[in-house]
Scaffold this motif. Structure first.
Motif, mmCIF file in Angstrom:
data_model
loop_
_atom_site.group_PDB
_atom_site.id
_atom_site.type_symbol
_atom_site.label_atom_id
_atom_site.label_comp_id
_atom_site.label_asym_id
_atom_site.label_seq_id
_atom_site.Cartn_x
_atom_site.Cartn_y
_atom_site.Cartn_z
ATOM 1 N N CYS A 29 0.678 -1.137 -0.443
ATOM 2 C CA CYS A 29 -0.048 0.305 0.020
ATOM 3 C C CYS A 29 1.080 1.170 -0.042
ATOM 4 N N VAL A 41 -5.706 4.609 -0.912
ATOM 5 C CA VAL A 41 -5.068 3.228 -0.936
ATOM 6 C C VAL A 41 -4.825 3.090 0.695
ATOM 7 N N MET A 60 -8.713 0.803 -3.245
ATOM 8 C CA MET A 60 -7.657 1.299 -3.752
ATOM 9 C C MET A 60 -8.187 2.412 -5.240
#
Length: 339
Positions: A29, A41, A60
Motif C-alpha cells: 500500500c 489506498v 484502492m
C-alpha cells in the motif's frame, strides 16, 4: 492427486506463499501511494486475539483512474460488493463518494444487483441518487413462479418501454395475458428501479444490465485466482494497459464523435425510414409512424416525446427523420458526452 500437489507446489514457487503475501500488504500500500501520488489506498484489519491482526479489506482508487473519470464522466456507476455485508457496503460507498466528489446527488445514478447491504448503504449515504437494479436479476426471481418465453419477452418489453403511457399499456396487456404475473410485478418490484420510462435522464445512459461491473469482473477472473499481491498487481497492470489501448484507439479515429456512436447512428437511420416528419416551426416536428403512433420532436432542445433521445442523448429514429429535413448532419445532435 500427485499432479494436483505438483501444480500447487509450482504455483507456490511462481506466485509465492498465499499467507505470506498478507504480511507484505502494508508495504505494498505504501509503495502504490509513493508511485501514484494522491491515490487513495488503504486497508483495514481486525483484531482476533492472535499476535498479528487479520486482514479484513482493502480499498484502492488510483489517481489516473480518478482523474480520467472526473475529466469526462457521465454520472453513472455500477457497484458490486459483498452481498450481505452491510459494514463493507457502507465503508465502500463512503470512500467512493469522497473520491468521486459526489455533491449533486440528484444527477447521479447507481446500478446494482438486489444486494441488501449495498441498497441500504446507498439509501443512507446517498438518499437522493437514482438507484437502478439489473433487469436480469428481477427476471430470475420472477421466472421462479412465472416462466416461459412469452413472459420473458413481455418482461423485457416492459423494461425497454421508454415512456410511461407505453409501460402502463404493456402492463394492462400483461394483466390480460397472465394476471398472476402482473400481480407478482406489482407486489415485488418498483418501476423506478428497472423500467426505462421512469429512469432519470441526467446520466444519458439507458442500460438495463449491470454490464459495467460484469465486463470488468470477467476481465479479472485470472487475477482473482492468484495470491492477493499477484491479484492486485495483475488488476493494476490491466487497467494501465487498457487505458493506453483506448488512447491509441482514439488517436487513430477522426471526427468529433466517437466511432461506436457513429455506428449506432447508422442503425438509427434505417429505422428513421419508417417515420414521416412534418415541420411545425421553431425546430418542432410532428412525427407519424407507419404503424399509427405519433411523436413530437424538438431539435433545439434535443427532445422527443418517446424519451429515447433524452435517455441516452443519441438521436432516436424520430429525431433522425426530423433532422433529415434540415441541413444539419445527424452527429450534430449527439451530446458532447460522446465527443
Amino acid at each position: 492427486m500427485a499432479r494436483y500437489r505438483a501444480k500447487k507446489k509450482a504455483e507456490k514457487l511462481i506466485e509465492g506463499d498465499y499467507a505470506a503475501q498478507y504480511n507484505k500488504l502494508w508495504n505494498y500500500c505504501r509503495e502504490v501511494k509513493r508511485a501514484n501520488l494522491v491515490s487513495n489506498v488503504f486497508m483495514t484489519v481486525t483484531e482476533d486475539g492472535e499476535e498479528q491482526d487479520r486482514f479484513e479489506r482493502l480499498y484502492m482508487c488510483l489517481l489516473a483512474c480518478k482523474k480520467g473519470f472526473l475529466a469526462g464522466y457521465r454520472p453513472i456507476s455500477g457497484l458490486d460488493v459483498e452481498v450481505e455485508n452491510k459494514l463493507t457496503s457502507k465503508w465502500f460507498v463512503t470512500e467512493l463518494v469522497t473520491d468521486l466528489d459526489i455533491k449533486d446527488e440528484d444527477k447521479w445514478t447507481f446500478m446494482t444487483d438486489k444486494q441488501k447491504g449495498l441498497i441500504q448503504a446507498l439509501h443512507k449515504l446517498l438518499p437522493v441518487v437514482e438507484h437502478r437494479m439489473r433487469v436480469q436479476h428481477i427476471y430470475n426471481n420472477f421466472k421462479k413462479q412465472h416462466s416461459g418465453l412469452a413472459l420473458n419477452d413481455r418482461i423485457w418489453s416492459l423494461a425497454r418501454a421508454s415512456y410511461k403511457n407505453l409501460f402502463v399499456a404493456l402492463m394492462m396487456a400483461l394483466k390480460e395475458f397472465n394476471e398472476g404475473a402482473f400481480k407478482w410485478l406489482v407486489d415485488n418490484t418498483t418501476p423506478q428501479y428497472w423500467v426505462r420510462a421512469y429512469f432519470c435522464t441526467s446520466p444519458k445512459c439507458d442500460i438495463l444490465l449491470n454490464n459495467l461491473c460484469e465486463s470488468f469482473n470477467s476481465s479479472i477472473l485470472e487475477a482473482r485466482d492468484r495470491p492477493i499481491l499477484g491479484m492486485l498487481e495483475t488488476i493494476r497492470l490491466y487497467l494501465m494497459a487498457r487505458m493506453e489501448t483506448k488512447r491509441e484507439w482514439m488517436r487513430k479515429s477522426s471526427g468529433s464523435v466517437c466511432p461506436k456512436i457513429l455506428k449506432k447512428l447508422e442503425k438509427v437511420k434505417n429505422a428513421a425510414s419508417r417515420c414521416i416528419a412534418t415541420y411545425s416551426g421553431d425546430w418542432f416536428y410532428e412525427m407519424r409512424f407507419m404503424y399509427g403512433d405519433r411523436y413530437s420532436v424538438n431539435l433545439a432542445s434535443m427532445k422527443c416525446s418517446c424519451r429515447r433521445w433524452e435517455l441516452n442523448s443519441i438521436p432516436c429514429s424520430h429525431a433522425m427523420s426530423a433532422s433529415a429535413l434540415t441541413k444539419e448532419p445527424p452527429k450534430s445532435f449527439v451530446h458532447e458526452f460522446y465527443s
